[in-house]
Write a protein that holds these residues in place. Sequence first.
Motif, PDB file in Angstrom:
ATOM      1  N   MET A  16       0.831  -1.209   0.000  1.00 53.75           N
ATOM      2  CA  MET A  16       0.000   0.000   0.000  1.00 53.75           C
ATOM      3  C   MET A  16       0.862   1.253   0.000  1.00 53.75           C
ATOM      4  SD  MET A  16      -2.896  -1.288   2.743  1.00 53.75           S
ATOM      5  CE  MET A  16      -1.704  -2.128   3.816  1.00 53.75           C
ATOM      6  N   GLU A  17       1.859   1.284   0.858  1.00 51.55           N
ATOM      7  CA  GLU A  17       2.785   2.410   0.901  1.00 51.55           C
ATOM      8  C   GLU A  17       3.482   2.594  -0.437  1.00 51.55           C
ATOM      9  OE1 GLU A  17       5.815   3.215   4.235  1.00 51.55           O
ATOM     10  OE2 GLU A  17       6.962   2.244   2.626  1.00 51.55           O
ATOM     11  N   ALA A  18       3.892   1.470  -1.057  1.00 56.28           N
ATOM     12  CA  ALA A  18       4.603   1.541  -2.327  1.00 56.28           C
ATOM     13  C   ALA A  18       3.752   2.189  -3.405  1.00 56.28           C
ATOM     14  CB  ALA A  18       5.024   0.135  -2.763  1.00 56.28           C
ATOM     15  N   ALA A  19       2.494   1.750  -3.532  1.00 53.35           N
ATOM     16  CA  ALA A  19       1.611   2.312  -4.552  1.00 53.35           C
ATOM     17  C   ALA A  19       1.320   3.785  -4.273  1.00 53.35           C
ATOM     18  CB  ALA A  19       0.313   1.510  -4.616  1.00 53.35           C
ATOM     19  N   ASN A  20       1.087   4.121  -3.018  1.00 55.69           N
ATOM     20  CA  ASN A  20       0.870   5.523  -2.657  1.00 55.69           C
ATOM     21  C   ASN A  20       2.120   6.359  -2.922  1.00 55.69           C
ATOM     22  OD1 ASN A  20      -1.176   4.494   0.097  1.00 55.69           O
ATOM     23  ND2 ASN A  20      -1.897   5.649  -1.684  1.00 55.69           N
ATOM     24  N   ARG A  21       3.286   5.796  -2.633  1.00 58.38           N
ATOM     25  CA  ARG A  21       4.534   6.512  -2.869  1.00 58.38           C
ATOM     26  C   ARG A  21       4.703   6.824  -4.360  1.00 58.38           C
ATOM     27  NH1 ARG A  21       9.871   7.328  -1.079  1.00 58.38           N
ATOM     28  NH2 ARG A  21      11.435   6.999  -2.715  1.00 58.38           N
ATOM     29  N   GLY A  22       4.453   5.829  -5.198  1.00 58.68           N
ATOM     30  CA  GLY A  22       4.572   6.041  -6.629  1.00 58.68           C
ATOM     31  C   GLY A  22       3.653   7.141  -7.119  1.00 58.68           C
ATOM     32  N   ALA A  23       2.398   7.099  -6.669  1.00 57.78           N
ATOM     33  CA  ALA A  23       1.439   8.121  -7.089  1.00 57.78           C
ATOM     34  C   ALA A  23       1.805   9.493  -6.552  1.00 57.78           C
ATOM     35  CB  ALA A  23       0.033   7.723  -6.624  1.00 57.78           C
ATOM     36  N   ASP A  24       2.205   9.541  -5.296  1.00 62.92           N
ATOM     37  CA  ASP A  24       2.526  10.819  -4.654  1.00 62.92           C
ATOM     38  C   ASP A  24       3.732  11.482  -5.313  1.00 62.92           C
ATOM     39  OD1 ASP A  24       2.534  12.888  -2.751  1.00 62.92           O
ATOM     40  OD2 ASP A  24       3.791  11.755  -1.370  1.00 62.92           O
ATOM     41  N   LEU A  25       4.796  10.723  -5.512  1.00 61.17           N
ATOM     42  CA  LEU A  25       6.011  11.308  -6.090  1.00 61.17           C
ATOM     43  C   LEU A  25       5.823  11.674  -7.559  1.00 61.17           C
ATOM     44  CD1 LEU A  25       8.809   9.127  -4.447  1.00 61.17           C
ATOM     45  CD2 LEU A  25       7.877  11.320  -3.697  1.00 61.17           C
ATOM     46  N   ALA A  26       4.834  11.048  -8.202  1.00 62.77           N
ATOM     47  CA  ALA A  26       4.532  11.403  -9.588  1.00 62.77           C
ATOM     48  C   ALA A  26       3.552  12.576  -9.673  1.00 62.77           C
ATOM     49  CB  ALA A  26       3.958  10.193 -10.329  1.00 62.77           C
ATOM     50  N   GLY A  27       3.173  13.123  -8.522  1.00 59.80           N
ATOM     51  CA  GLY A  27       2.298  14.294  -8.496  1.00 59.80           C
ATOM     52  C   GLY A  27       0.827  13.993  -8.635  1.00 59.80           C
ATOM     53  N   GLY A  28       0.427  12.768  -8.324  1.00 61.21           N
ATOM     54  CA  GLY A  28      -0.958  12.366  -8.512  1.00 61.21           C
ATOM     55  C   GLY A  28      -1.774  12.368  -7.238  1.00 61.21           C
ATOM     56  N   VAL A  29      -3.013  11.919  -7.374  1.00 59.17           N
ATOM     57  CA  VAL A  29      -3.921  11.773  -6.237  1.00 59.17           C
ATOM     58  C   VAL A  29      -3.645  10.415  -5.601  1.00 59.17           C
ATOM     59  CG1 VAL A  29      -6.314  11.693  -5.469  1.00 59.17           C
ATOM     60  CG2 VAL A  29      -5.647  13.217  -7.353  1.00 59.17           C
ATOM     61  N   SER A  30      -3.166  10.427  -4.372  1.00 58.39           N
ATOM     62  CA  SER A  30      -2.759   9.216  -3.654  1.00 58.39           C
ATOM     63  C   SER A  30      -3.695   9.039  -2.466  1.00 58.39           C
ATOM     64  CB  SER A  30      -1.300   9.365  -3.189  1.00 58.39           C
ATOM     65  OG  SER A  30      -0.891   8.259  -2.426  1.00 58.39           O
ATOM     66  N   VAL A  31      -4.629   8.118  -2.600  1.00 60.53           N
ATOM     67  CA  VAL A  31      -5.709   7.967  -1.627  1.00 60.53           C
ATOM     68  C   VAL A  31      -5.419   6.796  -0.700  1.00 60.53           C
ATOM     69  CG1 VAL A  31      -8.191   7.545  -1.326  1.00 60.53           C
ATOM     70  CG2 VAL A  31      -7.367   8.875  -3.295  1.00 60.53           C
ATOM     71  N   ASN A  47       0.013   5.647   5.752  1.00 60.85           N
ATOM     72  CA  ASN A  47       1.415   5.923   5.449  1.00 60.85           C
ATOM     73  C   ASN A  47       1.580   7.384   5.009  1.00 60.85           C
ATOM     74  OD1 ASN A  47       1.538   6.169   2.357  1.00 60.85           O
ATOM     75  ND2 ASN A  47       0.480   4.190   2.598  1.00 60.85           N
ATOM     76  N   ARG A  48       2.818   7.857   4.983  1.00 58.35           N
ATOM     77  CA  ARG A  48       3.079   9.287   4.782  1.00 58.35           C
ATOM     78  C   ARG A  48       2.943   9.721   3.331  1.00 58.35           C
ATOM     79  NH1 ARG A  48       8.520  10.455   3.374  1.00 58.35           N
ATOM     80  NH2 ARG A  48       9.837   8.603   3.192  1.00 58.35           N
ATOM     81  N   HIS A  49       2.743   8.797   2.411  1.00 57.80           N
ATOM     82  CA  HIS A  49       2.597   9.159   1.005  1.00 57.80           C
ATOM     83  C   HIS A  49       1.128   9.315   0.580  1.00 57.80           C
ATOM     84  CE1 HIS A  49       6.832   8.939   0.083  1.00 57.80           C
ATOM     85  NE2 HIS A  49       6.899   7.809   0.761  1.00 57.80           N
ATOM     86  N   VAL A  50       0.221   9.173   1.513  1.00 59.50           N
ATOM     87  CA  VAL A  50      -1.191   9.437   1.240  1.00 59.50           C
ATOM     88  C   VAL A  50      -1.413  10.943   1.256  1.00 59.50           C
ATOM     89  CG1 VAL A  50      -3.516   9.246   2.208  1.00 59.50           C
ATOM     90  CG2 VAL A  50      -2.015   7.245   2.147  1.00 59.50           C
ATOM     91  N   ASN A  51      -1.997  11.495   0.189  1.00 58.05           N
ATOM     92  CA  ASN A  51      -2.333  12.917   0.227  1.00 58.05           C
ATOM     93  C   ASN A  51      -3.837  13.171   0.317  1.00 58.05           C
ATOM     94  OD1 ASN A  51      -3.138  12.749  -2.605  1.00 58.05           O
ATOM     95  ND2 ASN A  51      -0.985  13.006  -3.154  1.00 58.05           N
ATOM     96  N   LEU A  52      -4.632  12.109   0.319  1.00 54.12           N
ATOM     97  CA  LEU A  52      -6.055  12.193   0.645  1.00 54.12           C
ATOM     98  C   LEU A  52      -6.396  10.933   1.420  1.00 54.12           C
ATOM     99  CD1 LEU A  52      -8.890  13.386   0.498  1.00 54.12           C
ATOM    100  CD2 LEU A  52      -9.166  12.286  -1.740  1.00 54.12           C
ATOM    101  N   GLY A  53      -6.608  11.084   2.705  1.00 53.52           N
ATOM    102  CA  GLY A  53      -6.819   9.913   3.548  1.00 53.52           C
ATOM    103  C   GLY A  53      -8.103   9.980   4.344  1.00 53.52           C
ATOM    104  N   ILE A  54      -8.709   8.818   4.519  1.00 53.66           N
ATOM    105  CA  ILE A  54      -9.904   8.686   5.350  1.00 53.66           C
ATOM    106  C   ILE A  54      -9.681   7.489   6.269  1.00 53.66           C
ATOM    107  CG2 ILE A  54     -12.415   8.452   5.403  1.00 53.66           C
ATOM    108  CD1 ILE A  54     -12.390   9.129   2.394  1.00 53.66           C
ATOM    109  N   ASN A  55      -9.937   7.652   7.534  1.00 51.46           N
ATOM    110  CA  ASN A  55      -9.820   6.553   8.483  1.00 51.46           C
ATOM    111  C   ASN A  55     -11.201   6.009   8.825  1.00 51.46           C
ATOM    112  OD1 ASN A  55      -6.958   6.165   9.255  1.00 51.46           O
ATOM    113  ND2 ASN A  55      -7.101   8.338   9.761  1.00 51.46           N
TER     114      ASN A  55
END
Length: 257
Positions: free
Chosen positions: A119-134, A147-155
């Motif tokens: 999960m962190e890996a996929a979010n990291r890829g999206a985040d560093l590529a400037g995308g929406v990382s949910v 994880n810290r690469h989420v830029n839109l998170g819901i708990n």
Amino acid sequence: MSPHRVKHPVDNAPGPGGERIQGAVVRRGDQHAGATTDERLLADQTEGWRHTDPWRIMRIQSEFVEGFDALAEIGPAVSIFGSARTSPAHPMYQAAERLGAELTRRGRAVVTGGGPGIMEAANRGADLAGGVSVGLGIELPYEASMNRHVNLGINFRYFFARKVMFLKYAQGFIVMPGGFGTFDELFEALTLSQTGKVLHFPVVLFGRDYWGGLVDWLRERALADGYLAPADLDMFLVTDDEQEALRHVLGEGAERA
């Protein structure tokens, strides 16, 4: 233990120095609750349930409202599932990161469970590529949920509310190697496709070596014994090829395994 697998970090466990996220509430140190919300919901209550369970409806409703509100504008999205125990040194972690980045480049939001590992890996890829990382986090007894690469998170407190968000806001799944949670999401998606509840919902099982035994069993036992129809095994693609996985999940055409 495999050198590519990691235990859940101690500092993610509840208790002194750890934290548990329960919806909007963060509990650290001695403030953590003894049981998760799902655990309390499903507990056997012989007395008092008529006074407590109906009020839970309000909390459940609020999770759906918050989820619908937060995710309504994310646009086309793909969910990536896989183990929380996969270390950054593992090839599957690196593949998930590349897939997350490439989905972003192709105009998709990337949705995961928000935790560590795949999960962190996929979010990291999206985040560093400037995308929406949910990240759709869940209250668990042994790990922090985002994880810290989420830029839109819901708990979420409830697994079932979280699962609705995965299915409602993603147009397909890429399923990396994982455990029970990964299997749960996979078979939920396949069941909804099989019963016509969702239409044109591409599913990729990434990693032939990992998924091959399961697919063989489905073909040689479940299909052979009449519990599945031949078309049921056409609902997913098994591949090791990242570009093939992307083409399939994005509806660009790929042959099924």
